[in-house]
Design an enzyme around this catalytic site. Sequence first.
Site, PDB file in Angstrom:
ATOM      1  N   GLN A 115       0.829  -1.203   0.000  1.00  0.00           N
ATOM      2  CA  GLN A 115       0.000   0.000   0.000  1.00  0.00           C
ATOM      3  C   GLN A 115       0.868   1.260   0.000  1.00  0.00           C
ATOM      4  O   GLN A 115       0.601   2.214  -0.743  1.00  0.00           O
ATOM      5  CB  GLN A 115      -0.913   0.012   1.222  1.00  0.00           C
ATOM      6  CG  GLN A 115      -1.983  -1.055   1.245  1.00  0.00           C
ATOM      7  CD  GLN A 115      -2.879  -0.923   2.452  1.00  0.00           C
ATOM      8  OE1 GLN A 115      -3.259   0.183   2.837  1.00  0.00           O
ATOM      9  NE2 GLN A 115      -3.213  -2.044   3.079  1.00  0.00           N
ATOM     10  N   TYR A 206      -1.894   6.714   2.855  1.00  0.00           N
ATOM     11  CA  TYR A 206      -2.616   7.824   2.212  1.00  0.00           C
ATOM     12  C   TYR A 206      -2.279   9.146   2.905  1.00  0.00           C
ATOM     13  O   TYR A 206      -1.982  10.146   2.254  1.00  0.00           O
ATOM     14  CB  TYR A 206      -4.120   7.565   2.273  1.00  0.00           C
ATOM     15  CG  TYR A 206      -4.957   8.701   1.728  1.00  0.00           C
ATOM     16  CD1 TYR A 206      -5.108   8.871   0.357  1.00  0.00           C
ATOM     17  CD2 TYR A 206      -5.596   9.593   2.583  1.00  0.00           C
ATOM     18  CE1 TYR A 206      -5.867   9.911  -0.151  1.00  0.00           C
ATOM     19  CE2 TYR A 206      -6.358  10.638   2.079  1.00  0.00           C
ATOM     20  CZ  TYR A 206      -6.491  10.793   0.712  1.00  0.00           C
ATOM     21  OH  TYR A 206      -7.234  11.827   0.219  1.00  0.00           O
ATOM     22  N   GLY A 207      -2.306   9.149   4.245  1.00  0.00           N
ATOM     23  CA  GLY A 207      -2.030  10.376   4.971  1.00  0.00           C
ATOM     24  C   GLY A 207      -0.620  10.880   4.744  1.00  0.00           C
ATOM     25  O   GLY A 207      -0.397  12.084   4.542  1.00  0.00           O
ATOM     26  N   VAL A 208       0.363   9.976   4.758  1.00  0.00           N
ATOM     27  CA  VAL A 208       1.751  10.393   4.522  1.00  0.00           C
ATOM     28  C   VAL A 208       1.909  10.953   3.118  1.00  0.00           C
ATOM     29  O   VAL A 208       2.593  11.965   2.908  1.00  0.00           O
ATOM     30  CB  VAL A 208       2.714   9.208   4.761  1.00  0.00           C
ATOM     31  CG1 VAL A 208       4.125   9.549   4.266  1.00  0.00           C
ATOM     32  CG2 VAL A 208       2.756   8.851   6.244  1.00  0.00           C
ATOM     33  N   LYS A 210      -0.264  12.550   1.385  1.00  0.00           N
ATOM     34  CA  LYS A 210      -0.867  13.881   1.322  1.00  0.00           C
ATOM     35  C   LYS A 210      -0.082  14.895   2.156  1.00  0.00           C
ATOM     36  O   LYS A 210      -0.029  16.081   1.815  1.00  0.00           O
ATOM     37  CB  LYS A 210      -2.329  13.813   1.772  1.00  0.00           C
ATOM     38  CG  LYS A 210      -3.216  13.027   0.817  1.00  0.00           C
ATOM     39  CD  LYS A 210      -3.170  13.604  -0.601  1.00  0.00           C
ATOM     40  CE  LYS A 210      -4.136  12.893  -1.538  1.00  0.00           C
ATOM     41  NZ  LYS A 210      -4.120  13.475  -2.895  1.00  0.00           N
ATOM     42  N   ARG A 244     -19.135  12.925  -2.087  1.00  0.00           N
ATOM     43  CA  ARG A 244     -19.881  11.728  -2.485  1.00  0.00           C
ATOM     44  C   ARG A 244     -19.359  11.214  -3.823  1.00  0.00           C
ATOM     45  O   ARG A 244     -19.627  11.799  -4.875  1.00  0.00           O
ATOM     46  CB  ARG A 244     -21.380  12.039  -2.581  1.00  0.00           C
ATOM     47  CG  ARG A 244     -22.045  12.287  -1.236  1.00  0.00           C
ATOM     48  CD  ARG A 244     -23.548  12.344  -1.369  1.00  0.00           C
ATOM     49  NE  ARG A 244     -24.005  13.493  -2.144  1.00  0.00           N
ATOM     50  CZ  ARG A 244     -24.193  14.714  -1.644  1.00  0.00           C
ATOM     51  NH1 ARG A 244     -23.955  14.951  -0.369  1.00  0.00           N
ATOM     52  NH2 ARG A 244     -24.614  15.681  -2.418  1.00  0.00           N
ATOM     53  N   THR A 245     -18.603  10.143  -3.766  1.00  0.00           N
ATOM     54  CA  THR A 245     -18.074   9.492  -4.966  1.00  0.00           C
ATOM     55  C   THR A 245     -18.290   7.992  -4.821  1.00  0.00           C
ATOM     56  O   THR A 245     -18.726   7.513  -3.775  1.00  0.00           O
ATOM     57  CB  THR A 245     -16.565   9.779  -5.129  1.00  0.00           C
ATOM     58  OG1 THR A 245     -15.870   9.215  -4.011  1.00  0.00           O
ATOM     59  CG2 THR A 245     -16.287  11.269  -5.201  1.00  0.00           C
TER      60      THR A 245
END
Length: 289
Positions: A115, A206-208, A210, A244-245
């Site tokens: 990931q 994901y956080g890293v 961003k 909303r996606t």
Amino acid sequence: MRRAACYGSLRRPKSLLHNRADRTKTAPRPPPGGGLGTVLGPGPKLTGPLSHQRVRSGPAGVGLQSASSGPHAAGVTAASRPRHAPQHRRPTVSRDPSPGPALLTMADTTPFSVQARRTLKTNFFATRDMLTHFLPRPGPQSRSCRVVNVSSFVSVRTLNQCSPALQQRFRSEDISEDELVGLMQQFVDKTQTDQHREAGWPQTAYGVSKTGLTTLSMILARRLSRERPDDGILLNACCPGWVRTDMAGPKAPKSPEEGADTPVYLALLPAGATQPHGKFVSDKQVQTW
């Protein structure tokens, strides 16, 4: 009228602040699932394999396409998802104990090391490559251009979960692009041996990614101000909100149109504006970093 285009990532970064004699040559095709970004301005018309990228019509004739992957990307469609992304997993909503909106967690059994490598490749390294190649070239045609990187409020939350030493570097005004790239690669490398937490990194690829993208935006903005002060280019990172996606689900509070509000606001900052620049913006307000 300004033109807007969205570009995929490229493989060989060059200097982003100096004109290249071969700039008009056909660019190499980006790899599948590369990061996307939005560059707005009166620059030359694109040709080559990147020129066919689909761009949706937005307010005032501005083209819009998702410049990010993740639950907070505005208007993510099947066409803009990486080809290798699993389509069968459904997101579930969980409540983070700290204040703020509900966060999405994916029922993903992929090893965290994988990931981390894939997420950083798409959200950070590929976006950096795009900026390196396509930041508006010096000259009158680049004046009043706007560059908008779609990050996430998760970048701030992740920053606060890093070790004090890492927080200090990400917030420092003297951090260089090379140092930032080294830190992002360090995170990826440490995840391969499950040593990232001991090195001060949180458990969120994901956080890293961003946090890295927001920091990169600030670094490039400072460099533009220092080396090209007369061009008037404004470069910012922003969070479109929880939208909303297909990925975020129907319970997200914002429509895709509402999610596009802040990116479009930054893209249409008027000629002569000097701020915001090098900031992280959400709901059209500069946020504390």
